[in-house]
Design an enzyme around this catalytic site. Structure first.
Site, PDB file in Angstrom:
ATOM      1  N   CYS A 170       0.508  -1.062  -0.210  1.00 38.76           N
ATOM      2  CA  CYS A 170      -0.064  -0.089   0.200  1.00 38.76           C
ATOM      3  C   CYS A 170       1.145   0.881   0.345  1.00 38.76           C
ATOM      4  O   CYS A 170       1.522   1.837   1.062  1.00 38.76           O
ATOM      5  CB  CYS A 170      -1.295   0.422   1.440  1.00 38.76           C
ATOM      6  SG  CYS A 170      -2.073   1.269   0.890  1.00 38.76           S
ATOM      7  N   GLU A 174      -3.834   1.115  -6.098  1.00 40.31           N
ATOM      8  CA  GLU A 174      -2.975   0.066  -6.436  1.00 40.31           C
ATOM      9  C   GLU A 174      -2.784   0.371  -8.064  1.00 40.31           C
ATOM     10  O   GLU A 174      -3.166   0.729  -8.106  1.00 40.31           O
ATOM     11  CB  GLU A 174      -3.234  -1.242  -6.035  1.00 40.31           C
ATOM     12  CG  GLU A 174      -3.697  -1.784  -4.441  1.00 40.31           C
ATOM     13  CD  GLU A 174      -1.803  -1.681  -4.025  1.00 40.31           C
ATOM     14  OE1 GLU A 174      -1.463  -1.327  -4.542  1.00 40.31           O
ATOM     15  OE2 GLU A 174      -1.360  -1.745  -2.736  1.00 40.31           O
TER      16      GLU A 174
END
Length: 261
Positions: free
Chosen positions: A2, A115
């Site tokens: 992340c 992402e």
């Protein structure tokens, strides 16, 4: 992994959601649709009173921390940029994280995270990375599972100098599934509201039981939508970054395998 997320809630809203009585929140952070490593972020944590003789329980606070954990033993702060994530599989044993996992756990409020998926252009043979915004299907705030740590500047002369101390944090990640798994092999973990008390309580140090509290964001009920490549530049910010764009017209390549820290 992340590497970017969205955090737009203000301190008053977060204080209500996380039942924080401490109202001395300092200067509020502005909302951000492009939170990047080394940025200051909101964190929910609990600390015991300085005077332990009072017997008072740990108090819950909302604090500004820098994203990218700097272990207490680090010589300088540069390592923080590499320690923005901690893998749940090894967080309890890695030297950079194990002490924090035992005693200094926190929650990092997020509206969602980004992402990137590698997309191959069949005409040119080149690949590009398409960003996706991944969020709870009901748009509720995610309580990302995090750790925090204190680092003292060795060049500072006095402990009571505020500039002598830096408090940093990291996000715990796991293998991605569902919507996130189709984009990237890793994703952040969260803590359900009924487990906040145990997760934040520094007196709970059973690593196995603590790891059992961690779960997929929104119980796996996630939506992922392609968004503009403008998010790739950390200087760009604003709600337009999470607006949906036309999806890629070519098929994705397999997700990159991310070894993580």
């Amino acid at each position: 992994m992340c590497g970017r997320y969205v955090s737009t809630r203000g301190p008053d809203d977060l204080a209500r959601q996380f039942q924080i009585a401490d109202q001395d929140l300092g200067d509020p952070l502005p909302p951000s649709w492009n939170v990047a490593p080394t940025d200051e972020v909101w964190a929910v944590l609990e600390r015991p009173p300085r005077d332990a003789s009072t017997g008072a329980p740990a108090a819950r606070h909302l604090r500004r921390l820098r994203w990218g954990l700097v272990p207490s033993w680090a010589r300088d702060t540069k390592i923080g940029a590499r320690l923005i994530n901690a893998r749940v599989e090894t967080v309890h044993e890695k030297p950079a994280f194990r002490r924090a996992f035992a005693r200094r756990r926190c929650l990092l409020p997020a509206d969602g995270f980004y992402e990137w998926q590698r997309i191959e252009d069949r005409e040119t043979g080149r690949t590009r990375k398409q960003p996706y915004f991944i969020h709870a299907a009901d748009d509720q705030v995610m309580a990302l599972a995090g750790l925090y740590e204190y680092w003292r500047d060795p060049d500072a002369r006095h402990d009571d100098d505020p500039s002598a101390w830096l408090t940093t944090c990291t996000i715990i990640t796991t293998e991605a599934t569902d919507a996130a798994g189709r984009v990237h092999p890793r994703m952040p973990l969260t803590v359900a509201d009924e487990h906040y008390d145990v997760w934040l309580d520094p007196s709970h140090q059973d690593t196995g039981a603590l790891r059992d509290l961690l779960e997929q964001p929104a119980g796996g009920r996630l939506d992922a939508r392609p968004v503009s490549a403008a998010v790739n530049n950390v200087r760009n910010n604003g709600p337009q970054l999470v607006d949906a764009v036309a999806g890629p017209e070519t098929g994705p390549t397999p997700p990159d395998r991310d070894p993580g820290p």
